[in-house]
Design an enzyme around this catalytic site. Sequence first.
Site, PDB file in Angstrom:
ATOM      1  N   ASP A 193      -0.192 -11.721  -2.066  1.00  0.00           N
ATOM      2  CA  ASP A 193      -1.616 -11.935  -1.753  1.00  0.00           C
ATOM      3  C   ASP A 193      -2.476 -11.712  -3.008  1.00  0.00           C
ATOM      4  O   ASP A 193      -3.530 -11.095  -2.947  1.00  0.00           O
ATOM      5  CB  ASP A 193      -2.050 -11.004  -0.623  1.00  0.00           C
ATOM      6  N   ASN A 198      -8.406  -9.118  -4.645  1.00  0.00           N
ATOM      7  CA  ASN A 198      -7.448  -8.017  -4.747  1.00  0.00           C
ATOM      8  C   ASN A 198      -7.225  -7.564  -6.181  1.00  0.00           C
ATOM      9  O   ASN A 198      -6.289  -6.829  -6.467  1.00  0.00           O
ATOM     10  CB  ASN A 198      -6.114  -8.414  -4.100  1.00  0.00           C
TER      11      ASN A 198
HETATM   12  N1  LIG Z   1      -8.935   1.423  -4.338  1.00  0.00           N
HETATM   13  C1  LIG Z   1     -10.127   0.896  -4.091  1.00  0.00           C
HETATM   14  N2  LIG Z   1     -11.172   1.229  -4.858  1.00  0.00           N
HETATM   15  C2  LIG Z   1     -12.395   0.700  -4.616  1.00  0.00           C
HETATM   16  N3  LIG Z   1     -12.649  -0.181  -3.652  1.00  0.00           N
HETATM   17  C3  LIG Z   1     -11.630  -0.565  -2.852  1.00  0.00           C
HETATM   18  C4  LIG Z   1     -10.336  -0.044  -3.023  1.00  0.00           C
HETATM   19  N4  LIG Z   1      -9.537  -0.603  -2.107  1.00  0.00           N
HETATM   20  C5  LIG Z   1     -10.313  -1.427  -1.385  1.00  0.00           C
HETATM   21  N5  LIG Z   1     -11.570  -1.401  -1.825  1.00  0.00           N
HETATM   22  C6  LIG Z   1     -12.716  -2.151  -1.304  1.00  0.00           C
HETATM   23  O1  LIG Z   1     -12.628  -2.182   0.083  1.00  0.00           O
HETATM   24  C7  LIG Z   1     -12.579  -3.512   0.560  1.00  0.00           C
HETATM   25  C8  LIG Z   1     -11.661  -3.554   1.746  1.00  0.00           C
HETATM   26  O2  LIG Z   1     -10.348  -3.222   1.356  1.00  0.00           O
HETATM   27  P1  LIG Z   1      -9.117  -4.145   1.787  1.00  0.00           P
HETATM   28  O3  LIG Z   1      -9.440  -5.545   1.400  1.00  0.00           O
HETATM   29  O4  LIG Z   1      -7.860  -3.609   1.223  1.00  0.00           O
HETATM   30  O5  LIG Z   1      -9.193  -3.935   3.316  1.00  0.00           O
HETATM   31  P2  LIG Z   1      -8.307  -4.633   4.381  1.00  0.00           P
HETATM   32  O6  LIG Z   1      -9.046  -4.635   5.656  1.00  0.00           O
HETATM   33  O7  LIG Z   1      -6.958  -3.958   4.382  1.00  0.00           O
HETATM   34  O8  LIG Z   1      -8.169  -6.019   3.676  1.00  0.00           O
HETATM   35  P3  LIG Z   1      -7.806  -7.446   4.174  1.00  0.00           P
HETATM   36  O9  LIG Z   1      -8.935  -7.886   5.007  1.00  0.00           O
HETATM   37  O10 LIG Z   1      -7.717  -8.176   2.858  1.00  0.00           O
HETATM   38  O11 LIG Z   1      -6.529  -7.334   4.857  1.00  0.00           O
HETATM   39  C9  LIG Z   1     -12.105  -4.330  -0.621  1.00  0.00           C
HETATM   40  O12 LIG Z   1     -12.598  -5.623  -0.569  1.00  0.00           O
HETATM   41  C10 LIG Z   1     -12.683  -3.565  -1.793  1.00  0.00           C
HETATM   42  O13 LIG Z   1     -14.010  -3.995  -2.024  1.00  0.00           O
END
Ligand SMILES: Nc1ncnc2c1ncn2[C@@H]1O[C@H](COP(=O)(O)OP(=O)(O)OP(=O)(O)O)[C@@H](O)[C@H]1O
Length: 670
Positions: A193, A198
Amino acid sequence: MSVDILSTKLPPGPTFTYPNIIAPMKETRTARPGIITRRPRESNKDGVNVNISNFDPNYIIYDSSTDTTYLRGRLLGKGGFARCYELLDLNTNKVYAGKIIAKSRIAKPHQKQKILREVELQKDLKHKHVVEFHSYFEDEENVYIVLENCNRKSLVHMLKHRKTLTEPEVRYFMTQLVEGIKYIHRSNIIHRDLKLGNMLLNDDMQLKIADFGLATRVEYKGEKKMTVCGTPNYIAPEVLQKRGHSYEADVWAMGCVMYALLVGHPPFETATLKETYVRITGNSFSFPDWVSPSSRNFIKRCLAHEPDLRPKLDEVLQDEFFSAGHMPSFLSVSCCTNAPRFPVYTKFNRPKSYVVPDAQHDPAVERITSPIKELEIQPRHEPTPTKREKSAGMSGSLGRNTPDYLAPVQSKHNGTRSSGSEITRSDRSDRSDSPALRETSPKPRSASNLLDVLSTCLDHMPKDVHHNPETVMDLTVPWVTKWVDYSNKYGFGFQLANDSIGVLFNDTSRILLSPDGRSIQYFDVTGKTYAYTTDDVLDDLEKKTTLLMYFAKYMDEHLIQGGNLECSKDSIDIASGPLCLKKWFRTTKAIVLYLSDGTLQVNFFDDHTKIILSYQRNDYFVTFIDEERSANTYSMVHLIQDGCQKGIIDRMVFAKSMLQNIVDIEGAYI
Ligand SMILES: Nc1ncnc2c1ncn2[C@@H]1O[C@H](COP(=O)(O)OP(=O)(O)OP(=O)(O)O)[C@@H](O)[C@H]1O
């Protein structure tokens, strides 16, 4: 948000077995307000400042498995499942990114599976370009994944502001992405992905690969994965066509990422998913004119329809895109919103080998094998006399060494000038009767000469004046606009008014980045000078050049210019070389900065005022920068005649004692 595309139509992938990721979950609970016994500190043990006002003392999260209490801070972002917040660990005072997933949102088994897979795959990864996993815990309401904090958001956000990035920036990010993916693949994981959202950025603008929610482990060599997953714009044709896929799908996505950074959108983007998939499987994409041949070639290689034809990660950094062209050693956070100015790069011919004679004094030049150009420091010499000086019978250093206005000053000092009489230019031509001054003033720019002139000025100026003397406009004053003292480890960084940036290292060597950011001059401990460009850094000076860039970045991001004193960018190079900081020291009251052109600057700690004493256009000047950071420059001639406010005089007196120190320590000719 990433999606398991077509997942409803396809047979499920390999069954996910609950991995033994975390020790059996211990009881956790969200603590209630009032249980904090420790006041959050403003900095942690790494010396990193923590802005505690960003954290809500009433929002406490408690991990009973490790007895760790967190305060919840700013929202970093939202995903399909998670909301991500800054979390402050009250034990260590470190700030993390906490993905908080409400249990009510992960009722379906595959949703929980995604989270567990993410944790299982990420927990042991440790690489500077992969978001580091810290911990995982649950309470009644939420699941928490605590990660390294990347608070500069993602490349999506950067591209939103910038539309497209410059090629050097793309080279910078792609190199980091390649390093990160290489590590992930070496750990037998396919990310699946990779996309702009990401690719997170930390405060140092380092890229960090995030979101292992769709990642998978390759169990044996040659294993092909069948699950169709990814994000539509970045998905490889073999994934879509269910031909079985492996690591090469990440190389495809890497090509899509690079295209998006250069062009502003991914290569196969269309208005509909169906059309996008048709383009992906038909390998139909094109480049706008501005994309360079080396970028096109590399992207095309990554986007080869046949996975086996894509470049191997171990080789990609040898591709012309990476090996030629400018590669910034760091990016400033201002790049998130504004395009950086990169130098025009020239290649120097490097001699095959060269060893600095007594390099053992200077660890960073121990093995200089390829200096680009060695410049001997020219002995300081006096500028050629001007026509006026020649016609006035002055020659060489004698004429120059006695600034115009000093004759009347001297005569006043000697009691030959009636008080209150005007000092005019014609008065000043009568300098031949000041031999004593000439003897003690070897060079107008020397500290001892400045000391003499300053003493004379202080001795003779009226003391009880309340008005401001006449200010001098249109003068280029050399001065230190920003500084950072990191001498407990490396040295002293400074920015000059002409925008050049330098470091005076603890070992007495100096490095200077030119105002246009293109060229670097390094002065080793023996006084030899090496000139090179940011594009072509001498191998053995990499460490010091990197430090220079860190100092530059720090000052750019954290410091404001110390006053409103304009200076043209290219106007203050001096006859003996580029303007540079030569000496500095602190007292309890002020920091004293002495420049290579003989300028003395004193920055007072208590009220942030500054006094700058400089020699310009054959006259000596005093510049005073007040508490409001507004600057005024006065000619010492006028000060002698008209006087000035006590506050300025007091600071001149202090500057005089500092100058005396410099002369005492260094000798009159510094
Ligand atoms: N380690 C981090 N440090 C800072 N911001 C982060 C971090 N991890 C995630 N984020 C922020 O949080 C948001 C949501 O995280 P993430 O996309 O991993 O959530 P998710 O619900 O698991 O994702 P997806 O919808 O892609 O499956 C990201 O778009 C990013 O802006």
